[in-house]
Enzyme design. Sequence first.
Site, short mmCIF file in Angstrom:
data_model
loop_
_atom_site.label_atom_id
_atom_site.label_comp_id
_atom_site.label_asym_id
_atom_site.label_seq_id
_atom_site.Cartn_x
_atom_site.Cartn_y
_atom_site.Cartn_z
N SER A 1 0.66 4.04 -3.12
CA SER A 1 -0.05 5.15 -3.77
C SER A 1 -1.39 5.46 -3.11
O SER A 1 -2.06 4.57 -2.60
CB SER A 1 -0.32 4.79 -5.23
OG SER A 1 0.59 5.48 -6.04
N GLY B 1 0.83 -1.20 0.00
CA GLY B 1 0.00 0.00 0.00
C GLY B 1 0.86 1.25 0.00
O GLY B 1 1.30 1.72 1.05
N GLU C 1 13.31 -4.63 -6.17
CA GLU C 1 12.14 -4.51 -7.01
C GLU C 1 12.51 -4.07 -8.43
O GLU C 1 11.81 -4.39 -9.38
CB GLU C 1 11.18 -3.51 -6.37
CG GLU C 1 9.92 -3.29 -7.15
CD GLU C 1 8.94 -2.35 -6.47
OE1 GLU C 1 9.03 -2.18 -5.24
OE2 GLU C 1 8.08 -1.80 -7.17
#
Lengths: 378, 243
Positions: A132, A130, A247
């Site tokens: 944006s 969570g 990532e």
Amino acid sequence: MQTFATEVVDWPDTAPALREQVRALVAEHGEPDPVRRANSWTKADPAFSRRLGEAGLLGMTWPKEYGGHERSQLERYVVIEELLAAGAPVGAHWIADRQSAPLLLRLGNDELKERWVPAIARGEAFACIGLSEPGSGSDLASVRTAARRDGDGWVLNGQKVWTTGAHVSHFMIALVRTEAGSERQAGLSQLVIPMDAPGVSVKPIIDLTGAHEFNEVFFEDVRLPDSALLGVEGEGWKQATAELSLERSGPERYLSSMALFLELVRYAGPQDNPALEELVGRLAAEAWTLRLMSASVAAKLARGEDPALEATMVKDLGNSYEQAIPQLVQAAVDFGHNESAALRAVCFYLLQVSPSFSLRGGTREIIKGIIARGLGLR
Amino acid sequence: MSDTRRMLAETADPLFAELGPGATAERDGDRLDELGLPLLMVSEADGGFGGTWLDALTVFRLAGYHGLGIDLPRMVVARIAAEEDERFFHLMAFARAAQIAGALDAALAMVVGYVNDRQQFGRPLGKFQAVQQSLATFACEAAAANCAAVGAAQALDEGDAEFEIAAAKLRANRAVEVGTTVAHQVHGAIGFTQEYALHDLTRPLWQWRSEFGNDAYWARRLGKDVIARGADHFWPDLTARTD
């Protein structure tokens, strides 16, 4: 000026056997539909994730105490590149295996670790992130979702958006404001939120292909125990951004269009078409280079370094590559024939989803800004 | 980096910097000979340096970085392969890829230095977002060229490197296009003059791009091979080359 120190990667001896294991498993349980093999790290198939868990291919590097297998980072790298190259439907567990569990293992309290990590390693618990919020876009520090202390727990209110996989996830790690009145990067913390907690609701956002990957997530007076706090209160920004190299540099940043490239090679076989040969050669050279770059970053991460600039470069080049492939194939191939039907189907699917490639994980403009900072320009 | 390679770099770097683009084989060749550099890849048994291809990469890259006016890579390769051989062509393609990687890094350094110094509209050029984004693109291309050259050198040291050399030269060639374009654009008119040193890098870059296989040549060769092997072999072949 050398901005990318290339590591000569010492691939693990176990790599060939691991590759065989993954290839056999994908052949047996993978994704038969060529269109779904494209961009496959977003394709959720919980049964396939459980199968990987049973085979010991999730949580590969984590301690055995938490259901992991204590294998090396590069062994894990071998497995994930095999899964993506084969177009296996790994979307359900991808975020949990890549980021959430490693974050929990590093910063989580015993309760959080015991509750979630072994279940992730079994392929039974999935996670979403969570970050944006409405209006925040790339400006993540504008987080407004807030948790306030209430007795020995927290009460959470607010909304997240663009949350990938929230509808198939069992928990979310969210960046929220825990200090009332704080601004920007200060006063933020990370909370672990079970998706079945009362007050959490998920609403789908359907993308332009009609698929459901993203969601809006609403928090209405969600009560969480004290133990939901991940790491240190107020350090949420630093914690959330510390692992971006994991990532950004992975093979998912250049292999999203591999299924299309392979269909192109298949189609080009009987064609005797110099333009197609050139295109195949050019894309093959780029895939080879990107694999070297991505693995080079993985080798540095495995040694405990954080090659953040290199990781960002891999993402920028990788996204540009996987995004360009459908446009290049469309420009080079005559889709008016039966023998190009599979190629056409995969190409048109990727043409439609590829705009997201340079948005997810940081937009191209933000990524280039980070590289410019690495060059000493900001 | 191995000790040998560090030593090589520490020897070659200041010498190439001193000799620079104006160097000629007639006047300065002896200085290279004194250090045994042309014998870099000749075995020790034959009186050479007995270097690896990763060693050669270090030297070739520095030759590119400093725009060395002598074609040292060609001297090195000519000692171990006859010019008419296919092997000579391949090794020179590798050498040019390594030189391109070095020259792109040098051009990037030059352009970063320039935009930090040069003031326009009351601030350094480098503070403009449009300029930053161009340079970020350039940096990625230079990184890719460098990584590709390392991959090819490593493959050469391990044996068969046909695929890797083809891929590395092609990747380096493509990086030349973006790198030289951005470098000149960002430098403005000064970079287009003879007095400014940018052309000592960009003119060789354009030349090396077309030597020992241009983009079309290597792309077609690679493409034909990949297509002949078939789609189901592409990824297993790629991984088998490093495993």
